[in-house]
Enzyme design. Sequence first.
Site, PDB file in Angstrom:
ATOM      1  N   ARG A  45     -17.064  -7.920   2.942  1.00  0.00           N
ATOM      2  CA  ARG A  45     -17.433  -8.449   4.258  1.00  0.00           C
ATOM      3  C   ARG A  45     -18.604  -9.414   4.162  1.00  0.00           C
ATOM      4  O   ARG A  45     -18.623 -10.437   4.840  1.00  0.00           O
ATOM      5  CB  ARG A  45     -17.794  -7.287   5.182  1.00  0.00           C
ATOM      6  CG  ARG A  45     -18.054  -7.702   6.635  1.00  0.00           C
ATOM      7  CD  ARG A  45     -18.283  -6.486   7.508  1.00  0.00           C
ATOM      8  NE  ARG A  45     -17.139  -5.592   7.478  1.00  0.00           N
ATOM      9  CZ  ARG A  45     -17.127  -4.384   8.040  1.00  0.00           C
ATOM     10  NH1 ARG A  45     -18.212  -3.926   8.643  1.00  0.00           N
ATOM     11  NH2 ARG A  45     -16.060  -3.629   7.971  1.00  0.00           N
ATOM     12  N   GLU A  49      -0.655   7.564   0.198  1.00  0.00           N
ATOM     13  CA  GLU A  49      -1.073   8.951  -0.020  1.00  0.00           C
ATOM     14  C   GLU A  49      -2.500   9.196   0.467  1.00  0.00           C
ATOM     15  O   GLU A  49      -2.811  10.256   1.024  1.00  0.00           O
ATOM     16  CB  GLU A  49      -0.968   9.308  -1.499  1.00  0.00           C
ATOM     17  CG  GLU A  49      -1.318  10.751  -1.831  1.00  0.00           C
ATOM     18  CD  GLU A  49      -0.313  11.741  -1.267  1.00  0.00           C
ATOM     19  OE1 GLU A  49      -0.705  12.531  -0.387  1.00  0.00           O
ATOM     20  OE2 GLU A  49       0.849  11.707  -1.695  1.00  0.00           O
ATOM     21  N   GLY A  82     -14.149  11.540   1.179  1.00  0.00           N
ATOM     22  CA  GLY A  82     -15.092  11.177   0.121  1.00  0.00           C
ATOM     23  C   GLY A  82     -14.552  10.067  -0.746  1.00  0.00           C
ATOM     24  O   GLY A  82     -13.329   9.868  -0.862  1.00  0.00           O
ATOM     25  N   VAL A 136      -3.872  10.437   4.343  1.00  0.00           N
ATOM     26  CA  VAL A 136      -3.923  11.791   4.882  1.00  0.00           C
ATOM     27  C   VAL A 136      -4.480  12.739   3.831  1.00  0.00           C
ATOM     28  O   VAL A 136      -3.906  12.891   2.757  1.00  0.00           O
ATOM     29  CB  VAL A 136      -2.524  12.281   5.312  1.00  0.00           C
ATOM     30  CG1 VAL A 136      -2.623  13.674   5.925  1.00  0.00           C
ATOM     31  CG2 VAL A 136      -1.884  11.313   6.296  1.00  0.00           C
ATOM     32  N   VAL A 158     -15.093   4.002  -0.872  1.00  0.00           N
ATOM     33  CA  VAL A 158     -13.798   4.214  -1.527  1.00  0.00           C
ATOM     34  C   VAL A 158     -13.479   3.060  -2.466  1.00  0.00           C
ATOM     35  O   VAL A 158     -13.085   3.267  -3.623  1.00  0.00           O
ATOM     36  CB  VAL A 158     -12.680   4.383  -0.485  1.00  0.00           C
ATOM     37  CG1 VAL A 158     -11.319   4.493  -1.176  1.00  0.00           C
ATOM     38  CG2 VAL A 158     -12.937   5.610   0.375  1.00  0.00           C
ATOM     39  N   ASP A 202      -9.068  10.883  14.568  1.00  0.00           N
ATOM     40  CA  ASP A 202      -8.748  10.841  13.140  1.00  0.00           C
ATOM     41  C   ASP A 202      -7.613  11.819  12.817  1.00  0.00           C
ATOM     42  O   ASP A 202      -6.629  11.461  12.161  1.00  0.00           O
ATOM     43  CB  ASP A 202      -9.998  11.181  12.327  1.00  0.00           C
ATOM     44  CG  ASP A 202      -9.721  11.288  10.844  1.00  0.00           C
ATOM     45  OD1 ASP A 202      -9.734  10.258  10.162  1.00  0.00           O
ATOM     46  OD2 ASP A 202      -9.495  12.416  10.357  1.00  0.00           O
ATOM     47  N   ILE A 252      -5.648  15.388  -1.731  1.00  0.00           N
ATOM     48  CA  ILE A 252      -4.615  16.419  -1.678  1.00  0.00           C
ATOM     49  C   ILE A 252      -3.244  15.769  -1.727  1.00  0.00           C
ATOM     50  O   ILE A 252      -2.913  14.957  -0.852  1.00  0.00           O
ATOM     51  CB  ILE A 252      -4.742  17.257  -0.387  1.00  0.00           C
ATOM     52  CG1 ILE A 252      -6.142  17.863  -0.277  1.00  0.00           C
ATOM     53  CG2 ILE A 252      -3.677  18.349  -0.361  1.00  0.00           C
ATOM     54  CD1 ILE A 252      -6.397  18.552   1.045  1.00  0.00           C
ATOM     55  N   LYS A 271      -3.458  11.227  11.581  1.00  0.00           N
ATOM     56  CA  LYS A 271      -2.857  11.908  10.436  1.00  0.00           C
ATOM     57  C   LYS A 271      -1.661  12.764  10.854  1.00  0.00           C
ATOM     58  O   LYS A 271      -0.657  12.834  10.147  1.00  0.00           O
ATOM     59  CB  LYS A 271      -3.919  12.765   9.742  1.00  0.00           C
ATOM     60  CG  LYS A 271      -5.048  11.947   9.128  1.00  0.00           C
ATOM     61  CD  LYS A 271      -6.197  12.825   8.667  1.00  0.00           C
ATOM     62  CE  LYS A 271      -7.319  11.996   8.069  1.00  0.00           C
ATOM     63  NZ  LYS A 271      -8.507  12.807   7.709  1.00  0.00           N
ATOM     64  N   GLY A 284     -24.198  13.788   5.668  1.00  0.00           N
ATOM     65  CA  GLY A 284     -23.263  12.702   5.414  1.00  0.00           C
ATOM     66  C   GLY A 284     -21.813  13.036   5.703  1.00  0.00           C
ATOM     67  O   GLY A 284     -20.924  12.232   5.437  1.00  0.00           O
TER      68      GLY A 284
END
Length: 427
Positions: free
Chosen positions: A45, A128, A303, A131, A14, A200, A135, A204, A186
């Site tokens: 890192r 944003e 993604g 979650v 990301v 997860d 979208i 959310k 993946g």
Amino acid sequence: MRTLKVALLGCGVVGTDVARIMTTQADDLEARIGARLELAGVAVRRAGRTRPGIPDHLLTTDAAELVKRDDIDVVIEVIGGIEPARSLILTAFDNGASVVTANKALLAADGAALHAAASRAGVDLYYEAAVAAAIPLVRPLRESLAGDKVNRVLGIVNGTTNFILDKMDSTGAGYSEALEEATALGYAEADPTADVEGFDAAAKAAILAGIAFHTRVTAADVFREGITEVTAADIASARAMGCVVKLLAICERAKDGVSVTARVHPAMLPLAHPLASVRGAYNAVFVEADAAGQLMFYGPGAGGAPTASAVLGDLVAVCRNKLAGSTGPGESAYAQLTVNPMDDVVTRYHVSLDVADKAGVLAQVATVFAEHGVSIDTVRQTGREGDASLVVVTHRATDAALSATVAALRSLDHVRGVASIMRVEGE
């Protein structure tokens, strides 16, 4: 023209896409914001690795020093987890920087404290990307529907589990086989626990419930059940009912008007429901409000590029606020509604039993359901050589009543096992 300096914490999938878009669309972003964005530092890192498109002099392993810089206007946090992300964000606030984060786990665990810290510092906290990635969902709930009363949020908010369940439905594959394919493509991490066990999605759900109902909801308040026990037989039984199995996040306002529930679990969903057609690794969220009616938000929920899109959208909004000397909406928890336990949830159930194929067994089972106040809608029985499979679909009942019913069924001599229990939603 003024320049706004941005610190980026994290340069994984990301973070790399965030830096790329900031560079390749610099002129457009400047025109939209009214100020030039400058990537002032990138915390990583490990040192020594070349990050394509990011000059080496911007890389640092000292994230704490980066967020302490008094020339940083906005901090983007995409490292995830609770610590050191929480400490870094709080330090950024203390130094007058607004924060854009994609950290759902941290927000679901400690969102109230983060909002309070941002408010004290007079800066923004936008999320944003936490979650459903690209979208638009958080901002519509926080802003577009701010004048409406949201009653229910029902969604598929985890792409990994949706891919697995979709593959089981479309090919007849078992859970392990579908998970193996998701990993190879993946969609699933090497350790898929957070996805397949529902952690997860629960994080959310907590964020969505908090925004929708103006109430503080944490991940600990969300009932959670993963998909690891979903079998090919469950998928086939759902298909026979005209349904499909989905891992759903469900946040709803109770009829008493003073409480809400939040839960994540697999459920059978009628094929006629809009969410039933969401395939592969896509996400979708169905929102029901008094005035707006029914709204559906759909798109890629994970993604690098989709998540970066949401991050950049927040970055533009935060930077505009900086230039205007204002802040956007903060936490809205004025309603202070009670979060009810799962026992109080009312829904329908699909119960599959392994029983002895003997006369009177069905009557015994029906009696147990009646004794616990759970009304039966349909029964389907198949048997062979002394064994039988009994599938009971109920009318609406509380989760507590269903649990008591199942406990009583297990004590019957002719019930050899409770093969599966699945909720039926969306009707």
